[in-house]
Design an enzyme around this catalytic site. Structure first.
Site, PDB file in Angstrom:
ATOM      1  CB  CYS A 188      -0.961   0.208   1.000  1.00 23.72           C
ATOM      2  SG  CYS A 188      -0.402  -0.005   2.874  1.00 23.72           S
ATOM      3  CG  HIS A 226      -6.315   0.232  -1.995  1.00 28.09           C
ATOM      4  ND1 HIS A 226      -6.689  -0.601  -0.723  1.00 28.09           N
ATOM      5  CD2 HIS A 226      -7.432  -0.152  -2.855  1.00 28.09           C
ATOM      6  CE1 HIS A 226      -7.601  -1.374  -0.997  1.00 28.09           C
ATOM      7  NE2 HIS A 226      -8.337  -1.170  -2.051  1.00 28.09           N
ATOM      8  CG  HIS A 278      -4.644   0.113   3.717  1.00 27.48           C
ATOM      9  ND1 HIS A 278      -3.761  -0.842   2.864  1.00 27.48           N
ATOM     10  CD2 HIS A 278      -5.604   0.411   2.689  1.00 27.48           C
ATOM     11  CE1 HIS A 278      -4.177  -0.697   1.769  1.00 27.48           C
ATOM     12  NE2 HIS A 278      -5.181  -0.182   1.397  1.00 27.48           N
TER      13      HIS A 278
END
Length: 157
Positions: A71, A133, A121
């Site tokens: 990520c 993402h 994240h």
């Protein structure tokens, strides 16, 4: 008075010769309060396009591209390509961006997912409640709707 309306008066103050010299060398007139925001928005939208261009690239923990990403590797890679430096992890990126409200978010801002005080994240806001993402092992870079309210937003300077 809008920024556009200020340009003629700025040119008048600078003088015709200065304006012609500026035009001849390919320069631009900087309007106070407008140029830095526009440049930041431009970098952000370009970074968003770069992330989107990586659609389908496999997730790999610790990967920073150009063919595999985690990520924060995707966000780091995307902004690096437009000349903006970000640290490596989602938590470090959160600590190095200007925090903004959900109402102020715009395409290209970073979206940080957290549980309590822990940022776990990050993705790049694409508009309409969606992010680009690199989700998790076994998945690929993709566009997805934000699935939780436990998010905060950051703008890369």
């Amino acid at each position: 008075m809008t920024a556009l309306n200020r340009v003629p008066s700025l040119m008048a103050r600078a003088g015709t010769a200065s304006a012609l010299t500026l035009a001849a060398v390919g320069g631009s007139i900087v309007v106070p309060g407008g140029a830095s925001e526009a440049a930041a928005a431009s970098h952000a939208t370009k970074a968003l396009s770069i992330a989107a261009s990586k659609k389908g690239s496999p997730y790999q923990w610790g990967a920073v591209g150009p063919n595999r990403f985690d990520c924060s590797g995707l966000t780091l890679y995307s902004f690096k390509k437009v000349g903006k430096k970000l640290p490596r992890t989602a938590a470090q990126q959160y600590n190095n961006t200007r925090h903004i409200s959900a109402g102020s978010r715009r395409a290209g801002d970073l979206v940080f997912f957290h549980s309590g005080g822990y940022v776990y994240h990050v993705g790049i806001y694409a508009g309409k409640g969606k992010i680009w993402h690199a989700p998790k092992t076994g998945d690929v870079v993709r566009l997805q709707k934000i699935w939780t309210r436990s998010v905060s937003y950051g703008r890369v300077g």
